[in-house]
Design an enzyme around this catalytic site. Structure first.
Site, PDB file in Angstrom:
ATOM      1  N   GLY A  55      38.415  41.291  38.616  1.00 23.56           N
ATOM      2  CA  GLY A  55      38.144  42.428  37.837  1.00 23.56           C
ATOM      3  C   GLY A  55      39.286  43.107  37.365  1.00 23.56           C
ATOM      4  N   CYS A  82      39.915  37.754  44.525  1.00 19.07           N
ATOM      5  CA  CYS A  82      41.152  39.018  43.582  1.00 19.07           C
ATOM      6  C   CYS A  82      40.624  40.220  43.651  1.00 19.07           C
ATOM      7  CB  CYS A  82      41.082  38.581  42.123  1.00 19.07           C
ATOM      8  SG  CYS A  82      42.459  39.198  41.144  1.00 19.07           S
ATOM      9  N   TYR A  83      40.166  40.739  42.654  1.00 18.27           N
ATOM     10  CA  TYR A  83      39.600  42.274  42.826  1.00 18.27           C
ATOM     11  C   TYR A  83      38.325  42.310  44.024  1.00 18.27           C
ATOM     12  CZ  TYR A  83      37.084  46.661  41.956  1.00 18.27           C
ATOM     13  OH  TYR A  83      36.717  48.081  42.069  1.00 18.27           O
ATOM     14  N   HIS A 173      43.113  33.034  43.193  1.00 19.49           N
ATOM     15  CA  HIS A 173      42.002  32.550  42.480  1.00 19.49           C
ATOM     16  C   HIS A 173      41.708  31.054  42.700  1.00 19.49           C
ATOM     17  CE1 HIS A 173      41.196  35.995  39.672  1.00 19.49           C
ATOM     18  NE2 HIS A 173      42.453  36.084  39.619  1.00 19.49           N
ATOM     19  N   GLU A 175      39.418  29.243  41.984  1.00 22.48           N
ATOM     20  CA  GLU A 175      38.469  28.360  40.911  1.00 22.48           C
ATOM     21  C   GLU A 175      39.331  27.883  39.723  1.00 22.48           C
ATOM     22  OE1 GLU A 175      38.790  31.702  41.404  1.00 22.48           O
ATOM     23  OE2 GLU A 175      38.718  33.085  39.747  1.00 22.48           O
ATOM     24  N   ASP A 231      24.748  20.993  21.904  1.00 21.00           N
ATOM     25  CA  ASP A 231      24.060  21.725  22.386  1.00 21.00           C
ATOM     26  C   ASP A 231      22.708  21.706  21.710  1.00 21.00           C
ATOM     27  OD1 ASP A 231      26.071  22.502  24.038  1.00 21.00           O
ATOM     28  OD2 ASP A 231      26.847  24.223  23.001  1.00 21.00           O
ATOM     29  N   LYS A 373      28.722  23.419  29.933  1.00 17.00           N
ATOM     30  CA  LYS A 373      28.849  22.126  28.857  1.00 17.00           C
ATOM     31  C   LYS A 373      28.687  20.854  29.619  1.00 17.00           C
ATOM     32  CE  LYS A 373      29.679  21.842  24.408  1.00 17.00           C
ATOM     33  NZ  LYS A 373      29.327  22.755  23.447  1.00 17.00           N
TER      34      LYS A 373
END
Ligand code: XMP
Length: 516
Positions: A55, A82-83, A173, A175, A231, A373
């Protein structure tokens, strides 16, 4: 169906949904929740693990998001990123400071391979690996009970753990793809720390959703907003399997579609197509061009296009009579990116953020609201939708409206349609596959050129092609120069009003995929 759940608590970073996606790639269901969620709600959700996101704040700034002890006493494993890692350190009595040197981008990190978080990593011989850092504050001292399990030359606590309470934190990070072993670290957290088994599978999602839709809709009439994109197509087929002819699909040709797209959609979903659907095509081009005349601000354009969508549906619904439900192909990234979570609003997506206040339907049904997705594609395949539809590159709801910088006019739409058509044709001819998204956009820039013996003063077309697996981060694709040159020559020769073609090299971040 009771399934294992990991929750991601959102502190406003940009990678929040990516974390959730990565967890789901482990076949573990994951949802993003605002960090303000109450302890009671967490207890009710009964997650197997909690992840705090990054963040933009500093933990010691007044009023910054933070936690008191309670969340740490639930006995649920926590991973702070992180944050989020600084939140863990700060609230449990560690020291967080402004780092003498901010770290941003690729950073070499040395890890303690004995930690369960770093189990089975493919490390260099001296336990080093590459991670993605982005921070100005850092953990200077771990809280008591924690030990540092990773460091970089500028960051003494690049990761820390408390094995007993099962609380972990990484300053980097895991991810993002740039953290080479990041996915393995997340898997270690989800499986080895949280004890998940991986019970989130698409076949069960399809079956459960069809049953739920039947129960919810009963014998009501349903209107589906069909754009022909992945979608809404998957949503439409899901609905048609659930309630058959109670469903009417309305396809609005807003005049902002790619060349020939309207006819292609009609071919697939219309009366001659393979699906049993009521299909209505509304040609609303003129109406859209009128509303968009003189509007240049991207968010204003999005809102107008979104609002007009709903108005057209309302009108169609009235013609059909007593429509109870409106279906939309909203997916999870739309929900998060539209600021319904806590992250900063980058762009509002027409199907969520731009929804008008007065909607004359009883309820909105969004069967894909919780899917990413790639999960929508998997669901599409489960439903037997052909690959060529399921694998279509994404096309934004506001269509060419956000690929024409500035004011949208019919003339500009024609230019970008033709240029985009040529680009797609040449990419196909060259046999280039695997691009995340590629398209032509019309810059609002006109410049001087020379054609034959004449001075021209025409528009510049920008070509964009990106490689991306998640649409949250993207890199410019390496399209062979000869192909780009061919596209340039054809566009300038064949499309009136264009005298310059550019190739956009920007990655995301700092750019976005679309131009607006
Ligand atoms: P950006 O431009 O935000 O795009 O990097 C990420 C993905 O989202 C799509 N996109 C949209 N889709 N309504 C949509 O339905 C929108 O307003 C919108 N804006 C961007 C974009 O095409 C890409 O796939």
């Amino acid at each position: 169906m009771d399934k294992e759940l990991v929750i991601v608590l959102d502190f406003g970073g940009q990678y929040n949904q990516l974390i959730a996606r990565r967890v789901r790639e482990c076949n573990v269901y994951c949802e993003v929740k605002p960090y303000t969620i109450s302890i009671d709600e967490i207890k009710e959700l009964n997650p197997k693990g909690i992840i705090f996101t990054g963040g933009p704040n500093s933990v010691y700034a007044e009023g910054s998001p933070n936690y008191q002890d309670e969340i740490y006493n639930l006995g649920i494993p926590i991973l702070g990123i992180c944050y989020g890692s600084q939140v863990v350190a700060y609230s449990l009595g560690g020291v967080v400071k402004t780092a003498p040197v901010s770290e941003y981008g690729y950073t070499e990190v040395t890890v303690d391979a004995r930690s369960v978080l770093f189990k089975n990593l493919d490390l260099d011989s001296d336990n080093k690996t590459v991670c993605w850092m982005s921070h100005t504050d850092y953990i200077a001292e771990c809280p008591s009970g924690f030990k540092s399990i990773a460091n970089t030359p500028n960051c003494p606590v690049a990761a820390m753990e408390n094995e007993e309470t099962r609380i972990y934190a990484t300053q980097f990070h895991p991810e993002v793809m740039h953290t080479k072993e990041g996915i393995r670290m997340l898997r270690n957290f989800v499986f080895d720390v949280c004890g998940c088994t991986g019970d989130w599978k698409m076949d069960s999602f399809v079956d459960t959703t069809i049953t739920q839709l039947r129960e919810r809709i009963g014998d009501g009439k349903v209107l589906c907003a069909l754009s022909g994109g992945v979608d809404s197509s998957v949503a439409a087929v899901l609905l048609s399997k659930a309630i058959g002819k109670q469903l009417t699909c309305v396809f609005v040709d807003h005049g902002l579609l790619r060349k020939d797209e309207g006819d292609e959609v009609e071919e697939v979903f219309g009366p001659n197509g393979p699906y049993e659907l009521n299909f209505i095509r509304v040609n609303a081009q003129e109406r859209y061009y009128k509303k968009l005349a003189g509007v240049t601000e991207p968010e204003a354009k999005r809102k107008i296009i979104g609002e007009e969508f709903i108005r057209v549906f309302e009108e169609e619904a009235k013609k059909i009579g007593k429509v109870d439900f409106l279906v939309q192909g909203t997916i999870y990234p739309d929900v998060i990116e539209s600021g319904l979570g806590k992250s900063a609003v980058i762009k509002s997506h027409h199907n969520v953020g731009g929804l008008p206040d007065v909607v004359e339907f009883k309820e909105i049904v969004e069967p894909l609201r919780m899917l990413f997705k790639d999960e929508v594609r998997k669901a599409g395949r489960e439903l037997g939708i052909p690959d060529y539809l399921v694998d279509r590159q994404p096309f934004p709801g506001p269509g060419l409206g956000i690929r024409i910088i500035g004011e949208v006019t019919e003339e500009k739409v024609k230019i970008v349609q033709e240029a985009d058509f040529i680009y797609r044709e040449e990419i196909k001819k060259a046999g280039i596959e695997g691009l995340g998204q590629y398209f032509a956009a019309l810059t609002n820039m006109r410049s001087v050129g020379v054609m034959g013996d004449f001075r021209t003063y025409d528009y510049a077309i920008a070509l964009r092609a990106v490689n991306t697996s998640d649409f949250m981060t993207a890199d410019c694709s390496d399209i062979p120069f000869e192909v780009l040159q061919k596209v340039m020559t054809r566009i300038i020769n064949e499309v009136d009003g264009v005298n310059r073609v550019m190739y956009d090299l920007t990655s995301k971040p700092p750019g976005t995929i679309e131009f607006e």
